[in-house]
Motif scaffolding. Sequence first.
Motif, PDB file in Angstrom:
ATOM      1  N   LYS A 403      66.545  15.566  95.677  1.00  0.00           N
ATOM      2  CA  LYS A 403      65.744  15.028  94.576  1.00  0.00           C
ATOM      3  C   LYS A 403      66.556  14.927  93.289  1.00  0.00           C
ATOM      4  O   LYS A 403      66.292  14.068  92.440  1.00  0.00           O
ATOM      5  CB  LYS A 403      64.510  15.912  94.358  1.00  0.00           C
ATOM      6  CG  LYS A 403      63.538  15.403  93.329  1.00  0.00           C
ATOM      7  CD  LYS A 403      62.335  16.314  93.201  1.00  0.00           C
ATOM      8  CE  LYS A 403      61.346  15.805  92.145  1.00  0.00           C
ATOM      9  NZ  LYS A 403      60.181  16.702  92.029  1.00  0.00           N
ATOM     10  N   ALA A 404      67.546  15.793  93.159  1.00  0.00           N
ATOM     11  CA  ALA A 404      68.416  15.763  91.979  1.00  0.00           C
ATOM     12  C   ALA A 404      69.491  14.688  92.087  1.00  0.00           C
ATOM     13  O   ALA A 404      70.358  14.588  91.217  1.00  0.00           O
ATOM     14  CB  ALA A 404      69.072  17.128  91.778  1.00  0.00           C
ATOM     15  N   ASN A 405      69.463  13.890  93.185  1.00  0.00           N
ATOM     16  CA  ASN A 405      70.396  12.779  93.405  1.00  0.00           C
ATOM     17  C   ASN A 405      71.842  13.238  93.587  1.00  0.00           C
ATOM     18  O   ASN A 405      72.778  12.514  93.251  1.00  0.00           O
ATOM     19  CB  ASN A 405      70.311  11.761  92.260  1.00  0.00           C
ATOM     20  CG  ASN A 405      68.999  11.015  92.271  1.00  0.00           C
ATOM     21  OD1 ASN A 405      68.455  10.728  93.332  1.00  0.00           O
ATOM     22  ND2 ASN A 405      68.478  10.724  91.096  1.00  0.00           N
ATOM     23  N   SER A 406      72.019  14.445  94.113  1.00  0.00           N
ATOM     24  CA  SER A 406      73.331  14.885  94.559  1.00  0.00           C
ATOM     25  C   SER A 406      73.458  14.596  96.051  1.00  0.00           C
ATOM     26  O   SER A 406      72.476  14.670  96.788  1.00  0.00           O
ATOM     27  CB  SER A 406      73.522  16.386  94.309  1.00  0.00           C
ATOM     28  OG  SER A 406      73.550  16.675  92.931  1.00  0.00           O
ATOM     29  N   VAL A 407      74.675  14.265  96.491  1.00  0.00           N
ATOM     30  CA  VAL A 407      74.940  13.997  97.898  1.00  0.00           C
ATOM     31  C   VAL A 407      75.904  15.060  98.413  1.00  0.00           C
ATOM     32  O   VAL A 407      76.982  15.251  97.847  1.00  0.00           O
ATOM     33  CB  VAL A 407      75.553  12.597  98.112  1.00  0.00           C
ATOM     34  CG1 VAL A 407      75.773  12.335  99.591  1.00  0.00           C
ATOM     35  CG2 VAL A 407      74.659  11.526  97.514  1.00  0.00           C
ATOM     36  N   TYR A 408      75.511  15.746  99.461  1.00  0.00           N
ATOM     37  CA  TYR A 408      76.324  16.794 100.068  1.00  0.00           C
ATOM     38  C   TYR A 408      76.882  16.275 101.384  1.00  0.00           C
ATOM     39  O   TYR A 408      76.137  15.787 102.228  1.00  0.00           O
ATOM     40  CB  TYR A 408      75.492  18.058 100.298  1.00  0.00           C
ATOM     41  CG  TYR A 408      74.933  18.630  99.022  1.00  0.00           C
ATOM     42  CD1 TYR A 408      75.595  19.641  98.342  1.00  0.00           C
ATOM     43  CD2 TYR A 408      73.742  18.138  98.476  1.00  0.00           C
ATOM     44  CE1 TYR A 408      75.094  20.153  97.161  1.00  0.00           C
ATOM     45  CE2 TYR A 408      73.238  18.646  97.292  1.00  0.00           C
ATOM     46  CZ  TYR A 408      73.917  19.650  96.642  1.00  0.00           C
ATOM     47  OH  TYR A 408      73.420  20.151  95.462  1.00  0.00           O
ATOM     48  N   LEU A 449      80.152  22.671 104.572  1.00  0.00           N
ATOM     49  CA  LEU A 449      80.018  21.848 103.372  1.00  0.00           C
ATOM     50  C   LEU A 449      81.395  21.600 102.781  1.00  0.00           C
ATOM     51  O   LEU A 449      82.089  22.534 102.361  1.00  0.00           O
ATOM     52  CB  LEU A 449      79.119  22.543 102.352  1.00  0.00           C
ATOM     53  CG  LEU A 449      78.868  21.801 101.036  1.00  0.00           C
ATOM     54  CD1 LEU A 449      78.277  20.424 101.293  1.00  0.00           C
ATOM     55  CD2 LEU A 449      77.955  22.610 100.133  1.00  0.00           C
ATOM     56  N   ARG A 450      81.818  20.331 102.751  1.00  0.00           N
ATOM     57  CA  ARG A 450      83.170  19.984 102.340  1.00  0.00           C
ATOM     58  C   ARG A 450      83.243  19.252 101.009  1.00  0.00           C
ATOM     59  O   ARG A 450      84.187  19.430 100.248  1.00  0.00           O
ATOM     60  CB  ARG A 450      83.835  19.112 103.414  1.00  0.00           C
ATOM     61  CG  ARG A 450      84.211  19.829 104.686  1.00  0.00           C
ATOM     62  CD  ARG A 450      85.155  20.960 104.413  1.00  0.00           C
ATOM     63  NE  ARG A 450      85.769  21.487 105.617  1.00  0.00           N
ATOM     64  CZ  ARG A 450      86.450  22.611 105.664  1.00  0.00           C
ATOM     65  NH1 ARG A 450      86.605  23.332 104.568  1.00  0.00           N
ATOM     66  NH2 ARG A 450      86.975  23.029 106.795  1.00  0.00           N
ATOM     67  N   MET A 451      82.262  18.406 100.729  1.00  0.00           N
ATOM     68  CA  MET A 451      82.322  17.580  99.516  1.00  0.00           C
ATOM     69  C   MET A 451      80.949  17.442  98.889  1.00  0.00           C
ATOM     70  O   MET A 451      79.928  17.570  99.567  1.00  0.00           O
ATOM     71  CB  MET A 451      82.881  16.183  99.833  1.00  0.00           C
ATOM     72  CG  MET A 451      84.318  16.155 100.250  1.00  0.00           C
ATOM     73  SD  MET A 451      84.898  14.449 100.541  1.00  0.00           S
ATOM     74  CE  MET A 451      86.646  14.747 100.811  1.00  0.00           C
TER      75      MET A 451
END
Length: 489
Positions: A403-408, A449-451
């Motif tokens: 929802k915070a528009n971060s992409v993991y 989790l890499r990037m």
Amino acid sequence: MKWRVLVLLISGLAMIYLVSLLQDTPYPHPVIVQAFIPKRSRLNEPSQVILSEHDEYIYRTHIHYEAVLDGNRGFVHGVDSVKINVNGLVIQARKRKYDLLKEEPEEGPITKVSKSPEDSGSVQFAVLYHLLENDNVQHFVRVYYLANDSSTINFEYKDILMPGNTMINAISLEKDSILFARDPDLYRFRIIALPGDFLSSPHSEKSRPIITTVGQTGDPIRAYHQPGGTESHANLLCKLYSSNIETYRVFTLDIHKTKNLFHTNVTISDGTISTQKQDSAFIDENLEYMAFVDGAHFHHERTMINMPNPSISRSKNSKTMVVSLVRNDFQTLDYTDNISALMNNENEKRYLYKTSDGEYLHEFYHAMQIPDSVEPSDTAFDATDIRGVQLNANGTLLAVWTKANSVYIYKRGSGDQLRKSLTDKERIFDSKTSNGSPHHLEKPLEWILRMVITPIEGQIGTVAPIGAAMFWSNQNSNYLCTYSSQNEL
């Protein structure tokens, strides 16, 4: 006294610097190859529009006088018509004149959308829409596909009239069938097979709706499938891979909200035989966090937890599936044909598949759920709800956006290039290293989790939420495309 002031000043600056370091993303960021952000007005209008016609097409050209190419990473200089670090943008679309002369097909409100599996070369996606005439409601699924009798690559569609008039609350488009669930219903899901000539002409508006009847039904609904006092319900479903082509294996997820809790119910069914795992997520929608200082009430905060909207993605052949759960948790299911370790575990052995002769089949689904899986708690900077998940075809790359528009970006196995650089000696002590497929392992292959891509990078998600993501490969390199209604990366 002067030294004391200087020491305090240096200490303060050092503390500010340390705090700023803690705020930095502790993960590398992928290289942004291209992010095109056209200049837009409040009405999202181009600077000029040109309409033209040629042969059988009408062309519409949008012209933006100024568009900033994010790769420049610079500022716009100049106030006149000629500026530095600004490009013009021309966007052109066309439509056949014949299509403009046709009446718009009647279509009611859309409530569900389903994308086909990653390796589907024909059927692409489907939408569930509804028509209300007088006192009767009809449910249609419009399936978009690539026709097998056309020399050009165009999306065609056919409408399927679904049986009954009870509300359909979940659909899944498969290669040769439609999987759906009703609310309420006596069965967990139902299956409708697509006709053998579904991809043949006539297409789109020239075709007539396909009338269907009640197809194969799944396992019956039982008393424990829904907790008492349910106020809200969210669900999804899809088909999973089986080495037996005659097996139709279905994954279903149900999330029920009661007054104080969210209950998750996950089921894998073959026909009417199911393997079920039921969990109660002890999450109060109105959790109150209280803090006290010296025995006095100091702070009172109320956190609202919304009803989740789960998202699902499948790899090639549907051998790996990732589904979002409540808040920022997601679960992975991995098919494997290696059951040697499970045969020695009496607790897990009872979940193995058997033939009618009682022989064990070499197929199993590893389940892996990681609490707070979007971001580890020790470095957490995004605890918002998951909005979407996307796998690559091999099930070795995963994008999760919030929802915070971060992409993991998660990696594992052959998709984790960093682990390929390890020496043979280092691999011996690295239990998470596996350069092979996740579908031949005794234990599930964990995500690493890499990037991370933050909203400010490439301006993704700064205006509109991220709507979709897609992996693709070129010359042994992996790329991620993300899209929102305002911009794209």
